[in-house]
Design a protein around this motif. Structure first.
Motif, PDB file in Angstrom:
ATOM      1  N   ASN A  71      51.164  39.023  28.942  1.00  0.00           N
ATOM      2  CA  ASN A  71      50.768  38.382  27.687  1.00  0.00           C
ATOM      3  C   ASN A  71      49.950  39.394  26.888  1.00  0.00           C
ATOM      4  O   ASN A  71      48.857  39.769  27.284  1.00  0.00           O
ATOM      5  CB  ASN A  71      49.940  37.126  27.977  1.00  0.00           C
ATOM      6  N   LYS A  72      50.496  39.829  25.761  1.00  0.00           N
ATOM      7  CA  LYS A  72      49.846  40.878  24.972  1.00  0.00           C
ATOM      8  C   LYS A  72      48.597  40.386  24.253  1.00  0.00           C
ATOM      9  O   LYS A  72      47.809  41.197  23.748  1.00  0.00           O
ATOM     10  CB  LYS A  72      50.849  41.460  23.967  1.00  0.00           C
ATOM     11  N   LEU A  73      48.401  39.064  24.206  1.00  0.00           N
ATOM     12  CA  LEU A  73      47.223  38.517  23.521  1.00  0.00           C
ATOM     13  C   LEU A  73      46.003  38.425  24.428  1.00  0.00           C
ATOM     14  O   LEU A  73      44.874  38.599  23.972  1.00  0.00           O
ATOM     15  CB  LEU A  73      47.551  37.130  22.957  1.00  0.00           C
ATOM     16  N   ASN A  74      46.239  38.132  25.715  1.00  0.00           N
ATOM     17  CA  ASN A  74      45.099  38.003  26.636  1.00  0.00           C
ATOM     18  C   ASN A  74      45.196  38.894  27.866  1.00  0.00           C
ATOM     19  O   ASN A  74      44.336  38.848  28.745  1.00  0.00           O
ATOM     20  CB  ASN A  74      44.932  36.538  27.070  1.00  0.00           C
ATOM     21  N   ASN A  75      46.266  39.702  27.946  1.00  0.00           N
ATOM     22  CA  ASN A  75      46.487  40.658  29.044  1.00  0.00           C
ATOM     23  C   ASN A  75      46.682  40.015  30.410  1.00  0.00           C
ATOM     24  O   ASN A  75      46.614  40.703  31.438  1.00  0.00           O
ATOM     25  CB  ASN A  75      45.327  41.668  29.122  1.00  0.00           C
ATOM     26  N   LYS A  76      46.949  38.717  30.457  1.00  0.00           N
ATOM     27  CA  LYS A  76      47.256  38.088  31.729  1.00  0.00           C
ATOM     28  C   LYS A  76      48.685  38.439  32.141  1.00  0.00           C
ATOM     29  O   LYS A  76      49.552  38.608  31.285  1.00  0.00           O
ATOM     30  CB  LYS A  76      47.102  36.565  31.627  1.00  0.00           C
ATOM     31  N   ILE A  77      48.911  38.555  33.454  1.00  0.00           N
ATOM     32  CA  ILE A  77      50.216  39.013  33.916  1.00  0.00           C
ATOM     33  C   ILE A  77      50.835  38.033  34.920  1.00  0.00           C
ATOM     34  O   ILE A  77      50.149  37.212  35.528  1.00  0.00           O
ATOM     35  CB  ILE A  77      50.139  40.411  34.551  1.00  0.00           C
ATOM     36  N   ILE A 106      53.570  30.265  33.987  1.00  0.00           N
ATOM     37  CA  ILE A 106      54.214  31.267  33.133  1.00  0.00           C
ATOM     38  C   ILE A 106      55.135  30.596  32.113  1.00  0.00           C
ATOM     39  O   ILE A 106      55.196  31.019  30.957  1.00  0.00           O
ATOM     40  CB  ILE A 106      54.998  32.298  33.979  1.00  0.00           C
ATOM     41  N   CYS A 107      55.835  29.511  32.497  1.00  0.00           N
ATOM     42  CA  CYS A 107      56.728  28.819  31.565  1.00  0.00           C
ATOM     43  C   CYS A 107      55.929  28.118  30.468  1.00  0.00           C
ATOM     44  O   CYS A 107      56.303  28.141  29.295  1.00  0.00           O
ATOM     45  CB  CYS A 107      57.603  27.822  32.313  1.00  0.00           C
ATOM     46  N   LEU A 142      47.660  44.032  41.966  1.00  0.00           N
ATOM     47  CA  LEU A 142      47.395  43.672  40.561  1.00  0.00           C
ATOM     48  C   LEU A 142      46.743  42.306  40.375  1.00  0.00           C
ATOM     49  O   LEU A 142      46.250  42.008  39.292  1.00  0.00           O
ATOM     50  CB  LEU A 142      48.704  43.724  39.766  1.00  0.00           C
ATOM     51  N   ASN A 143      46.758  41.457  41.396  1.00  0.00           N
ATOM     52  CA  ASN A 143      46.150  40.127  41.326  1.00  0.00           C
ATOM     53  C   ASN A 143      46.568  39.392  40.042  1.00  0.00           C
ATOM     54  O   ASN A 143      45.752  39.089  39.172  1.00  0.00           O
ATOM     55  CB  ASN A 143      44.622  40.231  41.395  1.00  0.00           C
ATOM     56  N   PRO A 144      47.862  39.074  39.885  1.00  0.00           N
ATOM     57  CA  PRO A 144      48.361  38.449  38.647  1.00  0.00           C
ATOM     58  C   PRO A 144      47.784  37.062  38.397  1.00  0.00           C
ATOM     59  O   PRO A 144      47.806  36.200  39.278  1.00  0.00           O
ATOM     60  CB  PRO A 144      49.879  38.386  38.893  1.00  0.00           C
ATOM     61  N   GLN A 145      47.270  36.841  37.177  1.00  0.00           N
ATOM     62  CA  GLN A 145      46.593  35.589  36.851  1.00  0.00           C
ATOM     63  C   GLN A 145      47.557  34.409  36.717  1.00  0.00           C
ATOM     64  O   GLN A 145      47.178  33.269  36.961  1.00  0.00           O
ATOM     65  CB  GLN A 145      45.805  35.740  35.541  1.00  0.00           C
ATOM     66  N   TYR A 146      48.810  34.669  36.291  1.00  0.00           N
ATOM     67  CA  TYR A 146      49.758  33.591  36.102  1.00  0.00           C
ATOM     68  C   TYR A 146      50.403  33.128  37.411  1.00  0.00           C
ATOM     69  O   TYR A 146      51.108  32.125  37.426  1.00  0.00           O
ATOM     70  CB  TYR A 146      50.859  34.004  35.123  1.00  0.00           C
TER      71      TYR A 146
END
Length: 296
Positions: A71-77, A106-107, A142-146
Motif C-alpha cells: 500500500n503506497k499510502l501507508n506502506n503496509k504490505i 488485503i481484499c 518482513l513481518n507483513p501487516q496485512y
C-alpha cells in the motif's frame, strides 16, 4: 517497467539478466535482524498494479513464486504465494472476487484504497514444493501487516463478532461503478443521493409530476409498440426500469455485481452504450462472454 536491483553485484549467489537482478536464494527460515524492503533482492516490480495489469498477467503465466502487495499510502504490505501468479491476480482484479473475500484484510484494503494505490513486487520464483518454505521466510523477514496469521499455509476462521466488525468496517465504501479502482469513500452528500435513488427504484413515480410527453412514451410502451433504441432509453430513464448486471463466475454460474436504474446507467458502469445493454438484454446473449444483463 522493472526497477533494477542495487548492491547485488557483490553477491556470489546472484546473476543479472537484461539488467534485472535475479536472486538465487538459499532456503533458510532463520529469523535474524529483520530486513528492510530495499534490502530484498526481488525479481520484478510493478509500480502501479492497476495500470500495469496486462504486464502482471502476461509476464507471470504459469510461474509459481512469492509476491508482495504494498500500500503506497501507508506502506503496509501483504505477502502471498501462488502456483500460478497470473491466475492469482486474475482473481485479485475481479471486483466480484474481492467482494466475496472481504473477510481478508488485503481484499478489504484493495476495495478501500483502490488498485492504483498498490504496487506489486515479485519477490522470487520458486518450485511449487518450496512455496510454503519461502513464504515463511518472508513472513519472518518482513513481518507483513496485512497477513493476520504469520504461519505459511494457515487460514483464519473468523468468529461472528469478528465478521460483524468486518461488515461494519466496509459500510460507506462503494464497491460499484469504478469505486473498487478509485477506492473513494462515500461522502454524506453521496449517501443522501444513494438513499434517494433507492426510493426512486422502489417507486419510479416518487415525487414526480409526469409531463404529457412522458405519459405518451409510457403509454406507447404499455401498448407493446416497437421503438427505436433512443426511445427505449428515454422510456427507461422515465420509468426507472432496473437493469441487473451479472458476471460469469464459472462456466455455468453468474454472480450479481450491480443493479442500476436504467440501461444507460448500466452501460456507463461497463463503459458501453445503453443501447448495447438493451440489445444484449433482449437477445439473452452474453456480452464479451463475461456479462449478462437482466431486468430481474
Amino acid at each position: 517497467k522493472y526497477v533494477p536491483i542495487q548492491k547485488c553485484s557483490k553477491l556470489n549467489n546472484n546473476l543479472f539478466k537484461n539488467k534485472i537482478c535475479i536472486s538465487k536464494h538459499t532456503y533458510s527460515t532463520s529469523t535474524e535482524k529483520p530486513l528492510k524492503l530495499e534490502e530484498i533482492n526481488y525479481i520484478k516490480f510493478y509500480e502501479n498494479a492497476f495500470n500495469m495489469k496486462k504486464d502482471i498477467l502476461n509476464e507471470n503465466k504459469g510461474k509459481s513464486g512469492i509476491y508482495m502487495l504494498t500500500n503506497k499510502l501507508n506502506n503496509k504490505i501483504y505477502i502471498g504465494q501462488s502456483m500460478d501468479i497470473s491466475n492469482r491476480f486474475k482473481n485479485y482484479f475481479s471486483i466480484s472476487y474481492i467482494k466475496s473475500q472481504s473477510n481478508l484484510t488485503i481484499c478489504r484494503s484493495l476495495i478501500k484504497y483502490g488498485y492504483h494505490n498498490f504496487s506489486l513486487t515479485i519477490l522470487e520464483y520458486c518450485n511449487k514444493s518450496d512455496l510454503l518454505t519461502r513464504e515463511q521466510y518472508y513472513f519472518d523477514k518482513l513481518n507483513p501487516q496485512y497477513n493476520i496469521l504469520k504461519i505459511a499455509g494457515s487460514s483464519a476462521k473468523h468468529t461472528e463478532d469478528t465478521k460483524a466488525k468486518i461488515s461494519k468496517s466496509l459500510k460507506g465504501i462503494s464497491v460499484k461503478g469504478k469505486s473498487a479502482l478509485s477506492g473513494k469513500i462515500q461522502k454524506e452528500e453521496t449517501k443522501k443521493l444513494t438513499s434517494l435513488k433507492k426510493l426512486k427504484e422502489s417507486n419510479p413515480l416518487f415525487g414526480k409530476t409526469q409531463s404529457e410527453n412522458s405519459k405518451e412514451l409510457m403509454k406507447q410502451k404499455a401498448l407493446g409498440r416497437k421503438h427505436s433504441e433512443d426511445t427505449k432509453l428515454k422510456m427507461s430513464a422515465i420509468s426507472g426500469n432496473p437493469v441487473n448486471i451479472y458476471e460469469k463466475f464459472t462456466s455455468k454460474e453468474f454472480k450479481l455485481i450491480g443493479s442500476f436504474v436504467s440501461a444507460r446507467r448500466a452501460g456507463k458502469f461497463l463503459g458501453i452504450s445503453g443501447s448495447t445493454v438493451i440489445k444484449y438484454m433482449n437477445s439473452g446473449e452474453i456480452f464479451k462472454n463475461r456479462y449478462k444483463f437482466s431486468s430481474k
